[in-house]
Write an enzyme that holds these catalytic residues in place. Structure first.
Site, PDB file in Angstrom:
ATOM      1  N   ASP A 194      -9.229   8.585  10.138  1.00  0.00           N
ATOM      2  CA  ASP A 194      -9.083   8.170   8.730  1.00  0.00           C
ATOM      3  C   ASP A 194      -9.642   6.757   8.541  1.00  0.00           C
ATOM      4  O   ASP A 194      -9.013   5.904   7.926  1.00  0.00           O
ATOM      5  CB  ASP A 194      -7.620   8.234   8.299  1.00  0.00           C
ATOM      6  CG  ASP A 194      -7.472   8.217   6.773  1.00  0.00           C
ATOM      7  OD1 ASP A 194      -8.500   8.412   6.080  1.00  0.00           O
ATOM      8  OD2 ASP A 194      -6.355   7.989   6.286  1.00  0.00           O
ATOM      9  N   THR A 196       2.364   9.882   2.972  1.00  0.00           N
ATOM     10  CA  THR A 196       3.580  10.048   3.776  1.00  0.00           C
ATOM     11  C   THR A 196       4.397   8.771   3.915  1.00  0.00           C
ATOM     12  O   THR A 196       5.491   8.805   4.495  1.00  0.00           O
ATOM     13  CB  THR A 196       3.212  10.526   5.192  1.00  0.00           C
ATOM     14  OG1 THR A 196       2.356   9.560   5.815  1.00  0.00           O
ATOM     15  CG2 THR A 196       2.509  11.873   5.142  1.00  0.00           C
ATOM     16  N   GLY A 220       0.831  -1.198   0.000  1.00  0.00           N
ATOM     17  CA  GLY A 220       0.000   0.000   0.000  1.00  0.00           C
ATOM     18  C   GLY A 220       0.862   1.241   0.000  1.00  0.00           C
ATOM     19  O   GLY A 220       2.038   1.209   0.389  1.00  0.00           O
TER      20      GLY A 220
END
Length: 722
Positions: free
Chosen positions: A138, A24, A20
């Site tokens: 998130d 950042t 993934g």
């Protein structure tokens, strides 16, 4: 170390094994240098170091603090030779929930058992966050990883705590994190529309993201969709989420600049049962609330979702409606509560409900607990009979008709085949469901017929008992007549009563003939049912759809390779075009199989089931009337016999009748008259029913020609252990 690999003192990984990638950091699949154990290694990029040191360390601190089976475990924090820190975490072999939802077979959402697993894992993981005062900020399918347990069941785990921070329920924050489709509208307005505001945000922003995630998991699509998509039309996206009416869980714009279609329900294409939806939808409506003051609190969310997860499913098939249901109910609830839940979902009142299981009536007391109900599955449900006329419905099959790109376009063709594969997977589920419902209809009506056959047997037993009682009464009457033979007036009364009993005796063969007519009609219906059942195994619709699906998937895989290549050589382009022609042919065969085969056969069976239902219901009503009458008649005969015995006892004491004796005889006479009146009434009803059954012969026989063309599997081929 090779440029294609990287390592820390204890771990190494290939830079090509990317699991993934975010803004950042990048996550790789790595291994422990000593044990070879697979791990996930999160390596932060240079942009991440532009953040403050406190923000950089936040994820490390969060993962050290959290320890739960539904949160990805932190193994170590190590450094690269460049002093960059890396997180070494638990490796989840199943990828993310987003990966699962992007698979074509899940284009319309996950199956119910898997959805419940997602619900349970996310709720438990979120509860652990709240217990530790952590807001994730998130939540989305991409940040929910999937692991496979030792029992082969999925375990979902929350991950990516880069945006997480400690926050109590009454605290607020002003910084913005998250993925735009899952962002709370207040945060969306600030970060996506660049509108200045002084709003602060609380822990409820996580609940909004959870609501969008659950909707996405249940349906395969996002709940709020502008016509051009959420990322291409941000203004409409914001408008949908903020103008959403109370209770609505979905807003869809079908045409450019068109109105928003709101819905308070999950779409028909969703694989979740209505029983689960009726508990889930209020939760979605409560947490998909843009106003943070009106949004559910975490306590209310945990209470509602825990209540869902603690309920057990009871599968039910309403025979006359031809509808499958799943009742979600607590195991400690009583059967009376279960019957009320059944009435709520099916519309069949409690007093009209009758349950069968494995071909037999299921005797249930209202005070029994639901935990004592037999284990059910979708293929082995309880069969629900209604004691009133019901309307059956065909299954809602809404054809998805994506438009095939007319021109050669590698990307457009790939996207089209991806949609098609998802649609054909849905068609395959529909074909399997239709086949299962045909099985359940045939099995259910066979069981219904057997219930009535047993009722006929009990009626014949009642007639035999009535006959024995009548003979006993006649014998007693004859003895009384003999002992009182020298009293003329009493002789006349005795003769009259004797004639009445004889008339009742003479009517019994008529009742016997009526019950035998019912049995003959059941024989005829069971022959019809057996003919349909014998042909069911020859129906290969499921296998045909599976073959078509495999061919379409093969074309999709070829187009995936073509998309990666981008520009095709001449020969490859020709092959691509030939496969497009084949794809068109396969789609026509899919539609033909659904329309002209599966649905047509199912509708034919529904038509037959309506006729069966009418005949069997009429028969059941008359059998209930006869059983009620015969029970009363037996009671009357027993009372009459008792009176005769008392009269006989008095006669044996003295041959002179007393006034009291005459009074008892008058009571006996009234009993006989009442009994005879009831039997005449029942005889008339039986004759009327016989005429109705005779008139239905032509209907039944006319169906034989239709049935011979219908391919269906035998319902009684299934062993009793199923």
């Amino acid at each position: 170390m090779s440029e294609m690999t990287a390592s820390t003192p204890s771990y190494l990984w290939s830079l090509q094994d990317v699991l993934g990638q975010g803004a950042t950091a990048c996550v790789y699949k790595g291994r422990n240098k000593r044990s070879g154990e697979l791990v996930a290694v999160k390596v932060f990029n240079l942009a991440s170091y532009n953040r403050t040191h406190e923000v950089q360390m936040r994820e490390f601190d969060m993962l050290r603090k959290l320890n739960h089976k539904n949160i990805v475990e932190l193994f170590a924090v190590e450094e690269l030779p460049s002093k960059q820190k890396v997180l070494v975490m638990e490796f989840c072999s199943g990828g993310s929930l987003l990966n699962l939802l992007e698979q074509p077979e899940n284009a319309f959402g996950l199956a119910e058992p898997e959805f419940l697993t997602v619900l349970q894992c996310v709720v438990q993981g979120m509860n652990h966050l709240r217990e530790n005062g952590v807001v994730h900020r998130d939540i989305k399918p991409g940040n929910i990883m999937r692991q496979t347990g030792e029992d082969a069941r999925s375990i979902y785990k929350l991950t990516d705590f880069g945006a997480a921070r400690e926050l109590e329920d009454d605290e607020k924050f002003i910084s913005i994190y998250g993925t735009e489709e899952y962002l709370h509208p207040d945060m969306y307005e600030r970060v996506m529309l660049r509108k200045p505001q002084q709003k602060s945000y609380g822990v409820s922003v996580d609940l909004w993201s959870v609501g969008v995630t659950f909707y996405h998991t249940a349906t395969g699509s996002l709940p709020f969709m502008p016509f051009r998509g959420p990322r291409k039309d941000k203004q409409t996206m914001y408008k949908i989420t903020t103008e959403k009416p109370a209770g609505a869980i979905c807003g869809l714009q079908r045409v450019a600049n068109g109105p928003i279609e709101w819905s308070t329900y999950l779409p028909d294409s969703c694989q979740l049962s209505q029983g689960l939806q009726m508990h889930l939808v209020p939760v979605l409506a409560g947490i998909l609330e843009a106003d943070q003051e009106r949004c559910w609190a975490f306590e209310q969310f945990f209470t509602a979702t825990t209540d869902i997860l603690q309920r057990q499913p009871v599968h039910l098939f309403a025979l006359q409606q031809a509808m499958a249901h799943c009742i979600y109910i607590h195991h400690y609830s009583t059967v009376s509560v279960f019957f009320e839940e059944v009435a709520m979902q099916t519309g069949i009142d409690v007093q009209h409900q009758q349950l069968l299981y494995l071909g037999h009536e299921l005797p249930l007391e209202g005070s029994m607990k639901v935990v004592n109900l037999p284990h059910t599955t979708a293929a082995r449900p309880l069969i629900l009979l209604s004691h009133r006329t019901e309307t059956n419905h065909s299954l809602p099959v809404r054809e998805q008709t994506p438009i095939m790109p007319a021109k050669f376009d590698v990307i457009a063709d790939y996207n089209f085949t991806k949609i098609v594969v998802g649609v054909v997977h849905q068609y395959q589920r529909i074909v399997q469901l239709l086949h299962l419902h045909r099985e359940l209809l045939l099995e259910g009506y066979y069981s219904y017929m057997m219930v009535l056959r047993r009722a006929c047997g009990e009626a014949m037993d009642n007639i035999a008992r009535i006959s024995i009682r009548l003979k006993s009464c006649l014998t007693l009457q004859h003895r009384i007549f003999t002992l009182r033979g020298h009293h003329a007036s009493e002789n006349l009364g005795a003769v009259d009563k004797n004639d009445r009993l004889q008339q009742v005796t003479e009517h019994l063969p008529g009742y016997t003939a009526g019950i035998q007519e019912f049995q003959n009609r059941l024989d005829h219906l069971q022959i019809e049912q057996a003919k349909l059942a014998e042909m069911l195994p020859s129906d290969k619709s499921c296998q045909k759809m599976q073959m078509l699906l495999q061919k379409i998937v093969a074309i999709h895989q070829l187009y995936h390779k073509d998309r990666l290549l981008g520009k095709l050589l001449y020969n490859d382009e020709q092959i691509h075009k030939f496969e497009k022609i084949h794809l068109s042919t396969h789609l026509k065969r899919v539609k033909s199989l659904i329309r002209e085969n599966c649905m047509e056969k199912y509708r034919d069976l529904l038509d037959t089931a309506r006729t069966w239902s009418r005949i069997l219901l009429e028969m059941q009503i008359h059998m209930q009337d006869f059983n009620s009458f015969s029970t009363g008649l037996l009671a009357d005969l027993e009372m009459s016999e008792q009176h005769q015995n008392k009269a006989l006892d008095r006669i044996l004491v003295t041959l002179q009748p007393s006034g009291a004796g005459q009074q008892h005889e008058e009571i006996e006479l009234r009993d006989k008259e009442l009994m005879l009146s009831r039997m005449y009434h029942l005889k008339e009803e039986m004759e009327i029913l016989g005429q109705e059954l005779q008139s239905s012969n032509s209907i039944i026989e006319s169906l034989e020609a239709v049935h011979s063309a219908v391919a269906v599997r035998p319902s009684m081929a299934r062993p009793a252990t199923l």
